[in-house]
Motif scaffolding. Structure first.
Motif, mmCIF file in Angstrom:
data_model
loop_
_atom_site.group_PDB
_atom_site.id
_atom_site.type_symbol
_atom_site.label_atom_id
_atom_site.label_comp_id
_atom_site.label_asym_id
_atom_site.label_seq_id
_atom_site.Cartn_x
_atom_site.Cartn_y
_atom_site.Cartn_z
ATOM 1 N N ARG A 233 67.797 49.181 45.180
ATOM 2 C CA ARG A 233 66.459 48.594 45.048
ATOM 3 C C ARG A 233 66.243 47.481 46.071
ATOM 4 N N LYS A 236 65.934 49.000 49.599
ATOM 5 C CA LYS A 236 64.645 49.676 49.777
ATOM 6 C C LYS A 236 63.519 48.676 49.985
ATOM 7 N N GLU A 237 63.537 47.588 49.224
ATOM 8 C CA GLU A 237 62.504 46.568 49.375
ATOM 9 C C GLU A 237 62.616 45.846 50.710
ATOM 10 N N ASP A 242 62.407 54.925 52.080
ATOM 11 C CA ASP A 242 63.150 55.644 51.051
ATOM 12 C C ASP A 242 64.585 55.856 51.530
#
Length: 281
Positions: A233, A236-237, A242
């Motif tokens: 997470r 990805k941020e 993706d």
């Protein structure tokens, strides 16, 4: 009507003498879900003989697998963490340390020892995930540093077995400084031209991955191990993209050049002995 009546008298059913199966004798493979008997697990070095899944094990099991005849001398066995920051959350850090020591029988998230493997002298430091998630605190860094000092003094190769969730939050900056401390010590080991092998097991993450776990002369891992720095997470941020499936598995990491080999645990001792013979000769 005979189908619905008991014609033989005197049959008594009871559970008074029924024996329950002791906990731990049978386990289920986390991957293929098939039952495994404990003796089979030990014989197969805690690898599922159906699907090859490598179960998580600790320093006790790794020492028995790698050291000849399970004979070794432990180093700094009684080193324990302090509480320099007086950390308090839902529970005092000192209380949690005491409880974890009683529960696991360990003094911290790492054990170290020297002995022989395949007839060759070796120092091994192995992390234990059961001790606060294998978190890297000041004791972990200090014991690794002392292992390196021992290796340099006695001209003995060093094997580091990593299994960690990362830095220990209860020690904050003290924990993060272990990254620099162990990396500097490994630089001294390299200057002394003494082999260092890093074995990454499931999971190896956070500051451990960002320091000594990736600094080996040879970096190897067990099949399917989770290896990474931050969680999916967070990554990805940060990169706004993706992520590919399985991007933190040992196989993916090797494919992208961060690992030299992936070695089945059942072949580990033979392969490590072979590496050391080539590196020492």
């Amino acid at each position: 009507m005979a189908w619905f009546k008991r014609e033989i008298k005197g049959i008594i059913t009871t559970t008074e003498e029924k024996k329950e199966t002791p906990d731990g004798i049978w386990n289920k493979c986390p991957e293929c879900k098939k039952p495994l008997h404990y003796s089979e697990q030990v014989e197969n070095q805690y690898v599922c003989h159906y699907c090859g899944y490598h179960m998580r094990i600790g320093s006790k099991e790794y020492f028995s697998i790698l050291f000849d005849n399970n004979e070794f001398t432990e180093l700094d066995a009684n080193l324990i963490s302090g509480d320099p920051l007086h950390f308090e959350d839902t529970k005092k850090y000192t209380e949690r340390l005491v409880e974890t020591m009683k529960k696991t029988g360990l003094k911290d998230a790492i054990r170290s020892a020297h002995g022989t493997m395949g007839g060759q002298p070796l120092v091994i430091a192995c992390m234990d995930f059961n001790f606060i998630g294998g978190s890297m605190g000041s004791v972990v860094g200090e014991k690794i540093a002392r292992c390196i000092d021992y290796s340099i003094e006695h001209r003995v190769p060093f094997l580091m077995i990593s299994k960690s969730g990362g830095a220990r939050m209860m020690e904050a900056a003290f924990s993060l400084m272990q990254m620099a401390k162990t990396s500097a010590k490994l630089a001294l080991l390299a200057q002394a031209k003494i082999p260092y092998i890093s074995l990454l097991t499931d999971p190896t993450t956070g500051g451990v991955t960002a320091s000594y776990a990736m600094l080996g002369d040879i970096n190897i891992a067990e099949p399917g191990s989770l290896i990474g720095f931050a969680g999916p997470r967070v990554i990805k941020e940060t990169i706004k993209k993706d992520l590919p499936k399985g991007f933190q598995t040992a196989e993916f990491v090797q494919e992208h050049g961060f690992l030299d080999f992936i070695v089945d645990r059942r072949e580990m001792k033979e392969r490590l002995s072979s590496f050391l013979k080539m590196m020492v000769s």
